[in-house]
Design a protein around this motif. Structure first.
Motif, PDB file in Angstrom:
ATOM      1  N   LEU A   1       0.825  -1.207   0.000  1.00 33.58           N
ATOM      2  CA  LEU A   1       0.000   0.000   0.000  1.00 33.58           C
ATOM      3  C   LEU A   1       0.861   1.260   0.000  1.00 33.58           C
ATOM      4  N   ILE A   2       1.939   1.243   0.759  1.00 34.10           N
ATOM      5  CA  ILE A   2       2.836   2.403   0.798  1.00 34.10           C
ATOM      6  C   ILE A   2       3.459   2.646  -0.573  1.00 34.10           C
ATOM      7  N   PHE A   3       3.893   1.576  -1.245  1.00 38.22           N
ATOM      8  CA  PHE A   3       4.507   1.741  -2.560  1.00 38.22           C
ATOM      9  C   PHE A   3       3.498   2.255  -3.589  1.00 38.22           C
ATOM     10  N   LEU A   4       2.243   1.857  -3.460  1.00 32.57           N
ATOM     11  CA  LEU A   4       1.225   2.397  -4.366  1.00 32.57           C
ATOM     12  C   LEU A   4       0.903   3.849  -4.047  1.00 32.57           C
ATOM     13  N   LEU A   5       0.798   4.167  -2.768  1.00 34.21           N
ATOM     14  CA  LEU A   5       0.444   5.534  -2.389  1.00 34.21           C
ATOM     15  C   LEU A   5       1.507   6.548  -2.790  1.00 34.21           C
ATOM     16  N   ARG A   6       2.768   6.161  -2.794  1.00 36.80           N
ATOM     17  CA  ARG A   6       3.811   7.140  -3.129  1.00 36.80           C
ATOM     18  C   ARG A   6       3.718   7.612  -4.576  1.00 36.80           C
ATOM     19  N   TRP A   7       3.038   6.859  -5.431  1.00 42.28           N
ATOM     20  CA  TRP A   7       2.854   7.286  -6.818  1.00 42.28           C
ATOM     21  C   TRP A   7       1.821   8.408  -6.918  1.00 42.28           C
TER      22      TRP A   7
ATOM     23  N   TRP B   1       0.733  10.362  -3.985  1.00 36.13           N
ATOM     24  CA  TRP B   1       0.841  11.390  -2.960  1.00 36.13           C
ATOM     25  C   TRP B   1       2.302  11.685  -2.717  1.00 36.13           C
ATOM     26  N   TRP B   2       2.747  12.892  -2.990  1.00 34.60           N
ATOM     27  CA  TRP B   2       4.155  13.254  -2.958  1.00 34.60           C
ATOM     28  C   TRP B   2       4.734  13.277  -1.556  1.00 34.60           C
ATOM     29  N   ARG B   3       3.907  13.269  -0.508  1.00 32.68           N
ATOM     30  CA  ARG B   3       4.425  13.354   0.856  1.00 32.68           C
ATOM     31  C   ARG B   3       4.907  12.014   1.424  1.00 32.68           C
ATOM     32  N   ILE B   4       4.660  10.935   0.734  1.00 40.35           N
ATOM     33  CA  ILE B   4       5.149   9.637   1.205  1.00 40.35           C
ATOM     34  C   ILE B   4       6.672   9.627   1.078  1.00 40.35           C
ATOM     35  N   ASN B   5       7.362   9.396   2.187  1.00 41.69           N
ATOM     36  CA  ASN B   5       8.827   9.393   2.161  1.00 41.69           C
ATOM     37  C   ASN B   5       9.355   8.142   2.870  1.00 41.69           C
TER      38      ASN B   5
ATOM     39  N   VAL C   1       9.203   2.954   6.168  1.00 45.48           N
ATOM     40  CA  VAL C   1       9.675   2.146   7.294  1.00 45.48           C
ATOM     41  C   VAL C   1       8.524   1.871   8.258  1.00 45.48           C
ATOM     42  N   ALA C   2       7.702   2.864   8.526  1.00 42.65           N
ATOM     43  CA  ALA C   2       6.554   2.668   9.406  1.00 42.65           C
ATOM     44  C   ALA C   2       5.591   1.640   8.815  1.00 42.65           C
ATOM     45  N   GLY C   3       5.422   1.654   7.505  1.00 45.68           N
ATOM     46  CA  GLY C   3       4.547   0.675   6.853  1.00 45.68           C
ATOM     47  C   GLY C   3       5.075  -0.740   6.947  1.00 45.68           C
ATOM     48  N   MET C   4       6.380  -0.898   7.131  1.00 42.23           N
ATOM     49  CA  MET C   4       6.953  -2.224   7.301  1.00 42.23           C
ATOM     50  C   MET C   4       6.974  -2.656   8.761  1.00 42.23           C
ATOM     51  N   VAL C   5       7.209  -1.718   9.677  1.00 45.12           N
ATOM     52  CA  VAL C   5       7.408  -2.064  11.083  1.00 45.12           C
ATOM     53  C   VAL C   5       6.089  -2.204  11.833  1.00 45.12           C
ATOM     54  N   ILE C   6       5.165  -1.286  11.647  1.00 43.61           N
ATOM     55  CA  ILE C   6       3.933  -1.286  12.440  1.00 43.61           C
ATOM     56  C   ILE C   6       3.085  -2.530  12.205  1.00 43.61           C
ATOM     57  N   PRO C   7       2.828  -2.960  10.966  1.00 44.45           N
ATOM     58  CA  PRO C   7       2.062  -4.206  10.803  1.00 44.45           C
ATOM     59  C   PRO C   7       2.787  -5.421  11.385  1.00 44.45           C
TER      60      PRO C   7
END
Length: 83
Positions: free
Chosen positions: A52-58, A60-64, A69-75
């Protein structure tokens, strides 16, 4: 990062990290019995939220990197704490 360090410091740190990753990958390859088991270990450790993070970065420019890292660690933490 330390802004007062010179380029030699960063090159040295990069080389040490590269050698460490090579040693880690070598240990993983010796430890796993088949290539499939090594792939399963890597896939299970990468986290559930990365797609989802990799799709959202396309879109929404604010994904950094912090959000990635949060998308990998929190789940991963949520899955291990619930079991």
């Amino acid at each position: 990062m330390a802004p007062d360090k010179d380029e030699r410091h960063y090159v040295r740190v990069g080389r040490v990290v590269t050698v460490g990753l090579i040693l880690l990958a070598s240990a993983l390859s010796l430890w796993s019995k088949t290539p499939t088991s090594a792939f399963q270990i890597l896939a299970s450790r990468s986290g559930a939220g990365t797609g989802l993070i990799f799709l959202l970065r396309w879109f929404w420019w604010r994904i950094n990197a912090v959000e990635r890292v949060a998308g990998m660690v929190i789940p991963r933490g949520a899955c291990t704490s619930s079991s």
